[in-house]
Design an enzyme around this catalytic site. Structure first.
Site, short mmCIF file in Angstrom:
data_model
loop_
_atom_site.label_atom_id
_atom_site.label_comp_id
_atom_site.label_asym_id
_atom_site.label_seq_id
_atom_site.Cartn_x
_atom_site.Cartn_y
_atom_site.Cartn_z
N THR A 163 0.90 -1.15 0.00
CA THR A 163 0.00 0.00 0.00
C THR A 163 0.93 1.19 0.00
O THR A 163 2.09 1.05 0.38
CB THR A 163 -0.81 0.01 1.33
OG1 THR A 163 -1.59 -1.17 1.39
CG2 THR A 163 -1.71 1.21 1.45
N ARG A 191 -13.04 -8.32 -1.10
CA ARG A 191 -12.32 -8.06 0.17
C ARG A 191 -11.87 -6.58 0.19
O ARG A 191 -11.28 -6.09 -0.75
CB ARG A 191 -11.10 -8.97 0.28
CG ARG A 191 -10.26 -8.75 1.57
CD ARG A 191 -9.13 -7.80 1.36
NE ARG A 191 -8.29 -7.63 2.54
CZ ARG A 191 -7.29 -6.77 2.64
NH1 ARG A 191 -7.01 -5.98 1.63
NH2 ARG A 191 -6.57 -6.68 3.73
N GLY A 193 -9.73 -3.76 2.49
CA GLY A 193 -8.77 -3.65 3.60
C GLY A 193 -8.95 -2.36 4.38
O GLY A 193 -10.00 -1.71 4.34
N ASP A 194 -7.89 -2.00 5.06
CA ASP A 194 -7.93 -0.83 5.94
C ASP A 194 -7.77 0.50 5.20
O ASP A 194 -8.15 1.55 5.73
CB ASP A 194 -6.81 -0.93 6.98
CG ASP A 194 -5.42 -0.99 6.33
OD1 ASP A 194 -5.26 -1.70 5.31
OD2 ASP A 194 -4.49 -0.34 6.85
N THR A 214 0.42 0.41 6.50
CA THR A 214 0.58 -0.56 5.42
C THR A 214 0.71 -1.93 6.09
O THR A 214 0.92 -2.02 7.30
CB THR A 214 1.84 -0.28 4.55
OG1 THR A 214 2.97 -0.19 5.42
CG2 THR A 214 1.73 1.02 3.79
N GLY A 215 0.61 -2.97 5.28
CA GLY A 215 0.69 -4.32 5.85
C GLY A 215 -0.69 -4.93 5.97
O GLY A 215 -1.62 -4.53 5.25
N GLY A 217 -4.02 -5.31 6.59
CA GLY A 217 -5.01 -4.29 6.89
C GLY A 217 -6.05 -4.70 7.91
O GLY A 217 -6.60 -3.84 8.62
N1 GLY Z 1 -3.00 -2.48 4.04
C1 GLY Z 1 -3.57 -2.81 2.81
C2 GLY Z 1 -4.53 -3.89 2.84
O1 GLY Z 1 -4.53 -4.70 3.76
O2 GLY Z 1 -5.33 -3.97 1.93
#
Ligand code: GLY
Length: 300
Positions: A163, A191, A193-194, A214-215, A217
Site C-alpha cells: 500500500t 475483500r 482492507g484498511d 501498510t501491511g 489491513g
Molecule cells: N494495508 C492494505 C490492505 O490490507 O489492503
C-alpha cells in the site's frame, strides 16, 4: 513550520511532486493527492493502482481514501474496478453527502465524474496471477468455474501486502493524508482492507497530526490503528512512541507484517514496523532530494 510530506518507503519517488505543490503554497490535500496519483500510475509497484496485483479472479480491485485533517472531511472508494486514479475518485466522493462508495456504485460514480478508465491488470501482473494459480494446480478457467473460491484463496494467498501512504503538512499548518492500494494480492473478490477505512488505515487531524498504515489491513481495522495513533499524538505522545505502540497493538493480535508512518503537527515524524530492514521516506520544502530512514522495529 517547514512544509513536509512523510510516506511509506514505496512513496519516495512521488514526494517531489507533492513538495512542488507545497513550495508554491499549495494545500496538503493537493500534495497528498498528487503523490498518490504518481504511485497509482507507476506499473512497477505491484501493490498500488495500475500494475497492482489482482484478486483471485484476475480482477484488480482498488481501495483508496483521503482525509482533510482541518475539516475532518474524508472521501474513500473500495473495490473500484477499471479506473486509473482511485485517490482522485475518493477526493471527489469527499464533495458528496457520502464518504465511502464501493464496487459498482463507486465505478458508476467514477464514470459520472469523467474519471479516466483503464485496464489495471497489466501483462506482467496477469503473468504473476497465472503463476500464483499454477503453483496450487489452478488456472484462470478453473477459478472462474469454481463453486467455492475461499479454499483456493487460502492456498494461493501468501500475505502479499502493500500500500502507499502520504501525510502532508502545508504552509498554513493544515494536515492531510492519503492511502491507496490494490489490497491483498489474490484476495477474495470484494475483500476490502484498511486503506479506505478512515480511522483504520488512514487518519489525520491538523491539531495533532496524522498516521497511515501498510501491511495486514485487517489488523488496522481491528485496532482502529490510525485514529488511535492520532489520539495518542493529541495526548502528547511523541511520534516514535506512537508508532511503536501501534505496532505492539498489531503484534498482540497477529504476527503478520504491519507498518505505520506518523507525522505530528509540529512536523516531527517517525515510522515503525514488525519486520527488519523496512524504510520510510520524507521530504520537506528545504530539501532538494527525498530522504529515507529505517523504520523502528517493534517485535513484542
Ligand atoms: N494495508 C492494505 C490492505 O490490507 O489492503
Amino acid at each position: 513550520m517547514t512544509p513536509i510530506i512523510v510516506a511509506s518507503g514505496n512513496g519516495a519517488k512521488a514526494l517531489p511532486d507533492g513538495i512542488r505543490i507545497l513550495r508554491r503554497g499549495g494545500s496538503a490535500l493537493d500534495a497528498v493527492e498528487a503523490c498518490a496519483r504518481y504511485v497509482e500510475a507507476d506499473v512497477s509497484d505491484v501493490s498500488v493502482g495500475r500494475g497492482g496485483l489482482p484478486n483471485i479472479l484476475g480482477v484488480v480491485e482498488l481501495d483508496a481514501s483521503i482525509v482533510d485533517g482541518t475539516t475532518h472531511r474524508a472521501g474513500a472508494v473500495a473495490a473500484l474496478v477499471g479506473f486509473h486514479h482511485p485517490i482522485s475518485v475518493a477526493r471527489r466522493v469527499m464533495d458528496t453527502p457520502h464518504m465511502l462508495l464501493v464496487g459498482d456504485g463507486a465505478a458508476r460514480f467514477a464514470a459520472e465524474i469523467g474519471a479516466e478508465k483503464i485496464q489495471n491488470l497489466t501483462p506482467s501482473t496477469r503473468k504473476l496471477w497465472i503463476e500464483a494459480l499454477a503453483a496450487v494446480g489452478a488456472t484462470p478457467a478453473s477459478v472462474r468455474r469454481a463453486k467455492k473460491l475461499l479454499p483456493i484463496v487460502k492456498r494461493v494467498i501468501a500475505k502479499r501486502l502493500g500500500t502507499v501512504n502520504f501525510i502532508a503538512l502545508d504552509r498554513k499548518g493544515n494536515i492531510a493524508s492519503a492511502v491507496t492500494t490494490s489490497g491483498w494480492g489474490y484476495k477474495y473478490p470484494g475483500r476490502v482492507g484498511d486503506s479506505p477505512i478512515v480511522g483504520a488505515g488512514n487518519y489525520c487531524d491538523t491539531i495533532a497530526g496524522g498516521a497511515c498504515c501498510t501491511g495486514y489491513g485487517e489488523l488496522a481495522m481491528r485496532n482502529l490503528t490510525a485514529k488511535t495513533a492520532v489520539d495518542r499524538l493529541a495526548e502528547g505522545m511523541r511520534p516514535a512512541s506512537v508508532a511503536r505502540e501501534a505496532i505492539m497493538d498489531a503484534n498482540a493480535l497477529d504476527p503478520a507484517p504491519f507498518n505505520i508512518v506518523v507525522l505530528a503537527a509540529d512536523g516531527t515524524h517517525a515510522s515503525a514496523t514488525n519486520r527488519a530492514g523496512r524504510q520510510y521516506a520524507f521530504m520537506d520544502t528545504s530539501m532538494t532530494e527525498t530522504a529515507t530512514k529505517a523504520r523502528l522495529v517493534a517485535r513484542e
